[in-house]
Design an enzyme around this catalytic site. Structure first.
Site, PDB file in Angstrom:
ATOM      1  N   TYR A 101       0.969  -1.749   0.064  1.00 25.80           N
ATOM      2  CA  TYR A 101       0.152  -0.181  -0.073  1.00 25.80           C
ATOM      3  C   TYR A 101       1.019   1.194   0.248  1.00 25.80           C
ATOM      4  O   TYR A 101       1.988   0.868   0.684  1.00 25.80           O
ATOM      5  CB  TYR A 101      -1.263   0.009   1.207  1.00 25.80           C
ATOM      6  CG  TYR A 101      -1.398   1.240   1.797  1.00 25.80           C
ATOM      7  CD1 TYR A 101      -2.895   1.255   0.873  1.00 25.80           C
ATOM      8  CD2 TYR A 101      -1.243   2.762   1.967  1.00 25.80           C
ATOM      9  CE1 TYR A 101      -4.299   2.535   0.803  1.00 25.80           C
ATOM     10  CE2 TYR A 101      -1.411   3.398   2.442  1.00 25.80           C
ATOM     11  CZ  TYR A 101      -2.778   3.923   2.023  1.00 25.80           C
ATOM     12  OH  TYR A 101      -3.881   5.005   2.039  1.00 25.80           O
ATOM     13  N   GLU A 189      -3.563   7.214  -4.015  1.00 22.47           N
ATOM     14  CA  GLU A 189      -3.646   6.018  -3.148  1.00 22.47           C
ATOM     15  C   GLU A 189      -3.038   5.502  -4.147  1.00 22.47           C
ATOM     16  O   GLU A 189      -3.911   5.315  -5.529  1.00 22.47           O
ATOM     17  CB  GLU A 189      -4.941   5.949  -2.434  1.00 22.47           C
ATOM     18  CG  GLU A 189      -4.621   4.593  -1.229  1.00 22.47           C
ATOM     19  CD  GLU A 189      -6.238   5.051  -0.175  1.00 22.47           C
ATOM     20  OE1 GLU A 189      -6.018   4.639   0.641  1.00 22.47           O
ATOM     21  OE2 GLU A 189      -6.146   3.754  -1.366  1.00 22.47           O
TER      22      GLU A 189
END
Ligand code: GDP
Ligand code: MN
Length: 377
Positions: A101, A189
């Site tokens: 992530y 993101e």
């Protein structure tokens, strides 16, 4: 404002971030053509502005044309979080070895922009934060818009083991920071950022949210807006320079100034009522704004009574009063109005209203108590 994965991927790609190659399709034939070009297997990814598409069955790997056609049709029928799947991205399947992530957002508590990374990628980061908070690493920009590479070193080495991946991830983060500031993002993101079979790092998903208040600096971004996800009344309010947010209750609120609008909602609650909306007519004096505001909030059929609460500074109470009278002439008001005005030109306003049979209240407390009791009648 949120945008779809395929749109965010384009922005990342333009910035030089390595992404999984693919295109978006709304018809099966288009999807087949894209797959034929990239070669099977491909991943079909439903484009909806809600998270957890994977879990909801919105992401499927297909091996051949026949399965692609039937799976594509299934996905187009699917609703995810209540939203229809109108577009499906067709992406060359990646042989995923590891999922990370990485993301950037604003940390309001620290007045800073924070870079976040985790080796526990591919699942929702909020979930990791709950179950395994130590797996989440943070790097604060400390007011800068570039990385302090010495300090960044410690952050990136805590996530990526080997030097090559550390260097590539650093480069990706630098580009992500650029995208974040260039477009006034509130979130940028990549989840997951993957290592594929050949050891390459690339973005297998993309998420960008833009700061709604900065969009006027980016006319081109407005074209990315998906109207399926917009509230028509909120959009119209915006066009008319009103700040409006629809809520669940039945007391319509028209207030000047965001602070007073919030306080008014609090006091309505305190008095046992429920606001139907937040609405700030702003600081300028313009009778038409009252008319526009009434037109918008009256579309909400739950409304039982309307409170107009004005603290006149730059806003002049007599202009608001004129707006109220205009509105009363032009629209058939189906619910009672409770008006409280104080401040600039208060006396003129009250005279004007009482000459025309509109009662006004002297204090916020009286007005709120009245409107709440009307809403419960
Ligand atoms: P989200 O669930 O909405 O966040 O959608 P993602 O795009 O992140 O996809 C969810 C998961 O599907 C990823 O974490 C991967 O595990 C898997 N996935 C997505 N793309 C591929 C791919 O090209 N190959 C493989 N094997 N898995 C993929
Ligand atoms: Mn994802």
């Amino acid at each position: 404002m949120k945008i779809h994965e395929y749109q965010a991927i384009e922005i990342f790609k333009k910035a030089g971030i390595p992404v999984a190659s693919g295109k978006v399709a709304s018809e099966a034939e288009e999807a087949v053509a894209i797959a034929e070009e990239s070669g099977y297997p491909v991943v079909l990814k439903s484009q909806v502005l809600v998270g957890g598409r994977g879990k909801a069955g919105g992401i499927k790997v297909v091996q051949d044309k026949e399965t692609l056609i039937s799976t594509f049709a299934q996905l187009r029928e699917l609703k995810i979080g209540g939203y229809p799947v109108e577009k499906v991205a067709v992406v060359r399947a990646i042989d995923i070895k590891k999922e990370f992530y990485i993301g950037i957002t604003v940390d309001p508590g620290k007045n800073d922009v924070v870079l976040i990374a985790s080796a526990e990628g591919g699942v929702e980061i909020e979930e990791v934060a709950k179950t395994n908070p130590d797996a989440i690493k943070k790097y604060y920009l400390q007011g800068e818009r570039t990385l302090d590479l010495d300090r960044f070193q410690g952050f990136i080495t805590s996530i990526f083991d080997d030097k090559t991946h550390q260097d590539i991830a650093t480069d990706i983060f630098q580009k992500l920071v650029q995208v974040f500031f260039d477009n006034d993002c509130s979130i940028a993101e990549i989840n997951p950022l993957v290592i594929d079979g050949e050891g390459n790092l690339l973005a297998a998903d993309a998420k960008i949210n833009f700061d709604e208040n900065a969009l006027e600096r980016h006319a081109e971004l407005n074209d990315l807006r998906d109207m399926t996800y917009e509230d028509a009344d909120e959009l119209e309010a915006k066009e008319k320079n009103l700040s409006f947010v629809k809520l669940e209750g039945n007391v319509g609120c028209i207030v000047n100034g965001a602070g007073l609008a919030m306080a008014t909602m609090d006091i309505v609650k305190l008095a046992g009522g429920n606001p139907a909306n937040f609405l700030d007519v702003g600081g300028s004096s313009n009778p038409e704004k009252v008319l526009n505001a009434l037109n918008i909030i009256l579309r909400n059929k739950d409304i039982k009574a309307i409170l107009i609460n004005i603290f006149g500074g730059i806003t002049r109470c007599d202009d608001i009063a004129k707006g109220i009278l205009q509105a009363r002439d032009q629209i058939d008001l189906p619910v009672p109005l409770v008006v409280r005005l104080t401040g600039t030109n208060e006396t003129e306003a009250k005279e004007l209203l009482s000459q025309n049979g509109v009662e006004t209240y002297a204090t916020m407390r009286e007005a709120v108590e009245k409107v709440v009791s009307l809403s419960q009648a």
